[in-house]
Design an enzyme around this catalytic site. Structure first.
Site, PDB file in Angstrom:
ATOM      1  CD  GLU A 150       3.364   5.745  40.422  1.00  0.00           C
ATOM      2  OE1 GLU A 150       4.546   5.816  40.836  1.00  0.00           O
ATOM      3  OE2 GLU A 150       2.511   6.610  40.703  1.00  0.00           O
ATOM      4  CE1 TYR A 196       4.094  14.854  43.945  1.00  0.00           C
ATOM      5  CE2 TYR A 196       3.855  13.368  42.091  1.00  0.00           C
ATOM      6  CZ  TYR A 196       3.961  13.572  43.445  1.00  0.00           C
ATOM      7  OH  TYR A 196       3.954  12.502  44.288  1.00  0.00           O
TER       8      TYR A 196
HETATM    9  N1  BES Z   1       6.052   8.346  44.696  1.00  0.00           N
HETATM   10  C1  BES Z   1       4.740   8.861  44.583  1.00  0.00           C
HETATM   11  C2  BES Z   1       3.870   8.572  45.765  1.00  0.00           C
HETATM   12  C3  BES Z   1       4.401   9.131  47.075  1.00  0.00           C
HETATM   13  C4  BES Z   1       4.943  10.386  47.162  1.00  0.00           C
HETATM   14  C5  BES Z   1       4.325   8.360  48.209  1.00  0.00           C
HETATM   15  C6  BES Z   1       5.427  10.850  48.376  1.00  0.00           C
HETATM   16  C7  BES Z   1       4.807   8.830  49.411  1.00  0.00           C
HETATM   17  C8  BES Z   1       5.369  10.089  49.500  1.00  0.00           C
HETATM   18  C9  BES Z   1       4.047   8.342  43.316  1.00  0.00           C
HETATM   19  O1  BES Z   1       4.903   8.163  42.237  1.00  0.00           O
HETATM   20  C10 BES Z   1       3.052   9.380  42.894  1.00  0.00           C
HETATM   21  O2  BES Z   1       3.439  10.478  42.648  1.00  0.00           O
HETATM   22  N2  BES Z   1       1.780   9.008  42.814  1.00  0.00           N
HETATM   23  C11 BES Z   1       0.712   9.892  42.398  1.00  0.00           C
HETATM   24  C12 BES Z   1       0.314   9.639  40.987  1.00  0.00           C
HETATM   25  C13 BES Z   1       0.699  10.641  39.986  1.00  0.00           C
HETATM   26  C14 BES Z   1       0.035  10.452  38.635  1.00  0.00           C
HETATM   27  C15 BES Z   1       0.785  12.071  40.383  1.00  0.00           C
HETATM   28  C16 BES Z   1      -0.490   9.601  43.270  1.00  0.00           C
HETATM   29  O3  BES Z   1      -0.394   8.738  44.143  1.00  0.00           O
HETATM   30  O4  BES Z   1      -1.519  10.215  43.089  1.00  0.00           O
HETATM   31 ZN    ZN Z   2       5.632   9.980  41.498  1.00  0.00          ZN
END
Ligand code: BES
Ligand code: ZN
Length: 606
Positions: free
Chosen positions: A299, A388
């Site tokens: 984050e 990702y």
């Molecule tokens: N921005 C994302 C969360 C998100 C993505 C919310 C798409 C709504 C729509 C956040 O940065 C994220 O990727 N969170 C991951 C953590 C990460 C370590 C992969 C999660 O929530 O697991």
């Molecule tokens: Zn993210």
């Protein structure tokens, strides 16, 4: 001609299919909110004053189109005079167009009075009973991808940037926090003021309110949480300041002044959300041993990739998440060593390959393309690990090819040059070809850049790190399955080792082996959410009933979608646990966030 050449190099246009905003004619420069939270009715009501920035000759701009979703519009005015407006047809994915006719004097500000719908997807309302101290109700919002329009009328596109300020009125005794600078508060009166003077995409406007305490970590970092959680949370995230320092050393100054985190109630549907100045986080990161802090690094990394340089449309989402995942692992490496970062990537690579296989068999095989086609779909519908980890591994290939020095210099320059701007995939690639590849076409083809970005699957030049640790976990899994011997399985494994071991177990594990593992390592009682989840997946596919109470409890006490969706899906696909899935969901559904509810509704065919 030179200028023309440069212009074509830099000029880029894009169309965000997920907004009704007439962004070519007029933009929203600032939103000034004055909102009251009505916890009884589950309604936010008040006003949003929008400062307009005309993009062409004012006289030619006759209307402004905004995104709204189930907002009850009470009035639209400019300089106190009512404006004519129409609301288009509502669709579940897009909400509706709020079409506002502009008067002849073309005002710089318009003001909308409105109320949200109690079912607004961005907002979760928790009752007192759903909080730890049970003294006050709680509310939090989640804007990404296109949910801000369910609580604020705006041009809800990541390609639009707005500054915002807000007055938030809450019942006395409660605290409100936002992704913004805190201005003076009158906590006794329940009035909180915020200002975010740096323009951000609307999906990053975020609000939480409840009984919230704060603990400082450094002069610019701290943790908010419910009072009963705040000490534990601050201990778990004690490295936040160090993370900022490491990130700054890699890719330049942190530009958001403060980095606080708020640990939300367990129903928060994500691991973390990069709301600027105030990361939102799930309490399932609190493992008691700081072993899940990679999400915090992630984050934080968004403060560059995503919040500084923002994906223009949701098809460019990998520019946010892929760059961030790459950056996350660089922070992890710097702070906790290369082995940890590489294990994280190896775990992800395995999931990635599985994801692609599942997608190939699904009705959306194109979802393994980085630049994803979302025509006719909700952006979240195309959500997967692809942006990702295919994204991060594309960058890792470049890093490996060009060396860190050259790659890091390029990336830092990219963040500096495009800070507070919007980026498309196509444009990023042109910059990359010019500045990183220095125009080397042969290398461009050799690395198969366009295949990485515009084609399905994983090109076979992905760099797969070697890991002694994972050789051991995989050997341990093999030996254990064959002989039942657990000598290779170590109690003191880090989370990643446990996950790799559990993921390396075959599809079918005998009852005898399940019991032996559980007895020796108490996996059913795991306090680490990632390990419990991975064990739960093994348990469900092997009908291991002794873990079912723990699974039921897990699914009832938290609402993180990454854990919910695969577990419900696995239970639903196994005839023996189908009924259990439905029973658990019947009970737990009302405690989940609307976004998670929608996902599980789909899985269970509700
Ligand atoms: N921005 C994302 C969360 C998100 C993505 C919310 C798409 C709504 C729509 C956040 O940065 C994220 O990727 N969170 C991951 C953590 C990460 C370590 C992969 C999660 O929530 O697991
Ligand atoms: Zn993210």
């Amino acid at each position: 001609m030179l200028t023309l050449g440069l212009l074509t190099m830099f000029a880029y246009s894009f169309k965000d299919i997920h907004t009704f905003g007439n962004t070519d004619e007029v933009l929203t420069e600032r939103l000034s909110l004055d909102l009251t939270l009505d916890f009884e009715k589950k309604v936010i009501h008040g006003s949003c004053e929008i400062t307009l920035a005309y993009q062409t000759d004012k006289d030619k701009v006759d209307y402004v189109d905004l995104d709204i979703s189930r907002l009850d519009i009470e009035s639209v005015t400019a300089n106190g005079k009512a404006l004519t407006y129409y609301i288009g047809k509502h669709t579940a994915d897009m909400g509706s167009r709020l079409h506002i006719m502009l008067p002849a004097d073309k005002p710089d500000k318009i003001r909308i009075e409105y109320r949200t719908h109690p079912g607004a997807e961005a907002v979760q309302w928790l009752s007192k009973e759903q909080t730890t101290s049970k003294k006050f109700p709680y509310l939090f919002t989640q804007g990404q991808s296109i949910f801000t329009r369910t609580w604020i009328p705006c041009m809800d596109s990541p390609g639009v940037r707005v500054a915002y300020d807000a007055v938030i009125r809450v019942p006395k005794g409660m605290t409100a926090v936002m992704s913004a600078y805190h201005q003076q508060h009158d906590a006794a009166e329940g009035i909180f003021r915020f200002d975010m003077d740096i323009p951000i995409p609307p999906y990053l406007i975020a609000l939480a309110a409840g009984e919230i305490a704060f603990k400082k970590i450094s002069d610019r970092a701290g943790v908010y949480a419910e009072p009963a959680v705040v000490e534990k949370a601050a201990w778990e995230f004690a490295d936040m300041e160090k993370m900022i320092q490491v990130a700054e050393k890699l890719y330049g100054d942190y530009r958001w002044k403060r980095w606080d985190a708020i640990v939300l109630p367990p129903s928060f549907p994500f691991g973390g959300m990069e709301n600027p100045m105030l990361t939102f986080a799930t309490p399932t990161l609190i493992a008691g041993d700081r072993s899940l802090v990679n999400t915090m690094a992630h984050e934080l990394a968004h403060s560059w990739s995503g919040n500084l340089v923002t994906n223009a449309t949701w098809s460019d989402f990998w520019l946010n998440e892929g760059f961030t995942t790459y950056f996350e692992r660089r922070i992890m490496e710097e702070l906790y060593g290369k082995e940890i970062a590489e294990m994280d990537n190896l775990l992800a690579q395995r999931d990635l390959i599985e994801d692609v296989e599942t997608m190939n068999k699904s009705e959306h095989p194109g979802d393994s393309i980085l630049y994803i086609d979302l025509k006719g779909r909700h952006p979240d519908d195309g959500f997967s690990g692809i942006p990702y980890d295919k994204g991060a591994n594309f960058l890792l290939l470049l890093e490996t090819t060009f060396g860190r020095e050259r790659f890091d210099a390029w990336l830092k320059n990219y963040f500096d040059t495009w800070a507070f701007k919007t980026m498309t995939t196509d444009h990023m690639l042109r910059l990359m070809k010019r500045d990183l590849f220095k125009g080397d076409d042969a290398m461009w083809r050799k690395l198969r850049v366009e295949e990485w970005v515009y084609e399905k699957g994983i090109p076979d030049n992905m760099v797969i790190p070697e890991s002694d640790k994972f050789e051991k976990t995989r050997a341990a899994a093999k030996t254990f399955i064959k002989s039942g011997k657990t000598d290779g399985v170590k109690k003191d494994w880090v989370t990643a080792e446990w996950l790799d071991f559990l993921n390396s177990l075959p599809e079918q594990v005998s009852r005898e082996r399940m019991e032996a593992l559980d007895k020796q390592f108490k996996l059913t009682d795991a306090g680490n959410s990632e390990i419990l989840f991975a064990w739960g997946m093994v348990a469900v596919r092997n009908n291991y009933e002794p873990a079912y109470d723990a699974i039921r409890d897990f699914l009832t006490r938290m609402g993180r979608r990454k854990f919910l969706s695969p577990l419900y899906r696995a239970m639903n696909e196994n005839p023996k646990t189908q009924k259990m899935a439905r029973d658990i969901y019947k009970n737990a559904r009302s405690g989940y966030h609307p976004i998670a509810q929608a996902s599980i509704d789909k899985i269970l065919g509700r």
